[in-house]
Design a protein around this motif. Structure first.
Motif, mmCIF file in Angstrom:
data_model
loop_
_atom_site.group_PDB
_atom_site.id
_atom_site.type_symbol
_atom_site.label_atom_id
_atom_site.label_comp_id
_atom_site.label_asym_id
_atom_site.label_seq_id
_atom_site.Cartn_x
_atom_site.Cartn_y
_atom_site.Cartn_z
ATOM 1 N N ALA A 1 -2.237 -3.648 -9.860
ATOM 2 C CA ALA A 1 -1.634 -4.965 -9.656
ATOM 3 C C ALA A 1 -0.585 -4.995 -8.544
ATOM 4 O O ALA A 1 -0.573 -4.146 -7.667
ATOM 5 N N SER A 2 0.301 -5.990 -8.603
ATOM 6 C CA SER A 2 1.063 -6.428 -7.435
ATOM 7 C C SER A 2 1.918 -5.374 -6.736
ATOM 8 O O SER A 2 1.837 -5.213 -5.518
ATOM 9 N N VAL A 3 2.769 -4.667 -7.468
ATOM 10 C CA VAL A 3 3.663 -3.706 -6.823
ATOM 11 C C VAL A 3 2.870 -2.587 -6.164
ATOM 12 O O VAL A 3 3.103 -2.234 -5.004
ATOM 13 N N ALA A 4 1.921 -2.025 -6.898
ATOM 14 C CA ALA A 4 1.095 -0.953 -6.343
ATOM 15 C C ALA A 4 0.261 -1.456 -5.176
ATOM 16 O O ALA A 4 0.092 -0.755 -4.161
ATOM 17 N N ASN A 5 -0.262 -2.682 -5.285
ATOM 18 C CA ASN A 5 -1.080 -3.240 -4.209
ATOM 19 C C ASN A 5 -0.265 -3.459 -2.934
ATOM 20 O O ASN A 5 -0.738 -3.205 -1.827
ATOM 21 N N ARG B 1 1.238 1.001 3.379
ATOM 22 C CA ARG B 1 0.750 2.265 3.955
ATOM 23 C C ARG B 1 -0.530 2.063 4.743
ATOM 24 O O ARG B 1 -1.077 3.017 5.309
ATOM 25 N N GLU B 2 -1.043 0.824 4.730
ATOM 26 C CA GLU B 2 -2.319 0.491 5.378
ATOM 27 C C GLU B 2 -3.446 1.354 4.833
ATOM 28 O O GLU B 2 -4.356 1.785 5.552
ATOM 29 N N LYS C 1 7.637 -4.441 6.662
ATOM 30 C CA LYS C 1 7.548 -5.522 7.637
ATOM 31 C C LYS C 1 6.161 -5.670 8.248
ATOM 32 O O LYS C 1 5.925 -6.592 9.038
ATOM 33 N N ASN C 2 5.238 -4.778 7.900
ATOM 34 C CA ASN C 2 3.869 -4.896 8.413
ATOM 35 C C ASN C 2 2.986 -5.741 7.498
ATOM 36 O O ASN C 2 1.813 -5.978 7.810
ATOM 37 N N LEU C 3 3.512 -6.222 6.372
ATOM 38 C CA LEU C 3 2.719 -7.058 5.474
ATOM 39 C C LEU C 3 2.461 -8.424 6.102
ATOM 40 O O LEU C 3 3.335 -8.996 6.755
ATOM 41 N N ARG C 4 1.259 -8.930 5.881
ATOM 42 C CA ARG C 4 0.872 -10.242 6.399
ATOM 43 C C ARG C 4 0.088 -10.988 5.320
ATOM 44 O O ARG C 4 -0.587 -10.381 4.497
ATOM 45 N N ALA C 5 0.169 -12.309 5.344
ATOM 46 C CA ALA C 5 -0.541 -13.129 4.364
ATOM 47 C C ALA C 5 -1.859 -13.643 4.942
ATOM 48 O O ALA C 5 -1.930 -13.992 6.124
ATOM 49 N N ALA D 1 -3.191 -10.835 0.505
ATOM 50 C CA ALA D 1 -2.387 -10.280 1.598
ATOM 51 C C ALA D 1 -3.124 -9.155 2.324
ATOM 52 O O ALA D 1 -4.089 -8.582 1.821
ATOM 53 N N THR D 2 -2.621 -8.823 3.500
ATOM 54 C CA THR D 2 -3.169 -7.738 4.309
ATOM 55 C C THR D 2 -2.011 -7.088 5.062
ATOM 56 O O THR D 2 -0.860 -7.218 4.664
#
Length: 320
Positions: free
Chosen positions: A71-75, A81-82, A110-114, A258-259
């Protein structure tokens, strides 16, 4: 005879080369979901199928797979870590991960994107028959999922809002399915489950065991919402589960697809388009799929959009 052998060998070699070329024409795309007892998993599986059937980039077919996750935190951590191309993450957790707050203190990603918003995840506090209010949980056992998870964080927030602490309860760290089984067997008093409703593990539980869904409303929840604005008041309708014959006031948080910034613009565009142009298909798998709409694609999205997804929304007039 030698000529035939040479020709056969050449034909086989050509076939192997052609097969290798065909294999290279598929681009693989992963979706981290959640446990099999929640909503992330079945919707993720259908989304993977929708992408595989409808998305391609420059003549290459996208081959998507849904993977069970924690789920969310692990995802969010996987994306940071891409280690996977995309994942389902609750809006509050995604925001905390991007900004380095709460469980992600000092570890901003900061590399997370929606890519886009999905559906509201309902906070369902399920308890044995004798428990009718949140305060009744004092001295009882309750499952909140893995330490550091979004569920775990929410339980701490709810306890604090009601003037209690983690010492006030006995915490259990079971999954949705495991906690449902423990409640049925009388080995657990309550479980906090945030997922699209109806949740499969709770459908199975309520078909054979009588439980209460505890309301989450009133002054304590209003105080919580001041510090956690992602939690919106909602109603779990009567009839959602067997034995639940009255509407229950509770809260919900929207799930986000997210990606990360390492995903190509072409793939991000293709998968975003595949989702929002095939929402009817998702609605056939789970009732929550019907709540995924292009009009609400940016609701609760607080981190930067991936440029590929942004291009799609501009084409559709969702953003200028």
């Amino acid at each position: 005879m030698k000529l035939k052998t040479v020709l056969l060998t050449a034909a086989l070699s050509a076939g192997l080369v052609a097969g290798a070329v065909q294999a290279q024409e598929r681009v693989f795309f992963g979706i981290a979901t959640g446990g099999t007892g929640g909503t992330y998993y079945p919707l993720g599986g259908m989304l993977a199928q929708v992408i595989s059937n409808n998305a391609d980039i420059e003549g290459k077919k996208l081959s998507a797979t849904a993977e069970t996750g924690n789920a969310s935190v692990a995802n969010a951590s996987l994306l940071g870590r891409e280690s996977i191309e995309s994942a389902f993450v609750a809006a509050d957790i995604l925001d905390a991960a991007y900004n380095g707050r709460n469980q992600f203190e000092g570890k901003a990603m900061k590399n997370l994107r929606a890519l886009g918003a999905l559906y509201p995840e309902t906070v369902q506090l399920i308890a044995q028959e004798g428990i009718t209010s949140f305060n009744d949980l004092e001295g009882k056992s309750i499952s909140s999922g893995s330490p550091g998870s979004g569920q775990w964080q929410l339980l701490g927030d709810l306890l604090a809002a009601h003037g209690m602490s983690r010492d006030s309860v006995t915490e259990d760290y079971s999954s949705f399915s495991q906690s449902a089984e423990k409640i049925k067997d009388g080995n657990l008093d309550a479980s906090l489950i945030t997922a699209g409703s109806p949740t499969s593990s709770l459908v199975e539980l309520t078909n054979s065991h009588t439980v209460n869904v505890i309301p989450l409303s009133g002054a304590a929840i209003k105080e919580l919402q001041k510090t956690q604005p992602y939690y919106a008041s909602t109603i779990l309708p009567a009839g959602t589960y067997k034995g639940i014959d009255k509407d229950v006031e509770t809260i919900a948080v929207r799930a986000i697809w997210a990606t990360h910034s390492g995903l190509s613009d072409e793939i991000a565009y293709a998968v975003t388009k595949a989702l929002y142009e095939n929402t009817e298909t998702l609605g056939k798998v789970h009732v929550k799929g019907k709540e995924i709409t292009l009009e609400r694609a940016l609701e609760s999205v607080s981190i930067p959009l991936h440029p590929g997804a942004e291009r799609y929304y501009r084409e559709k007039g969702i953003i200028d």
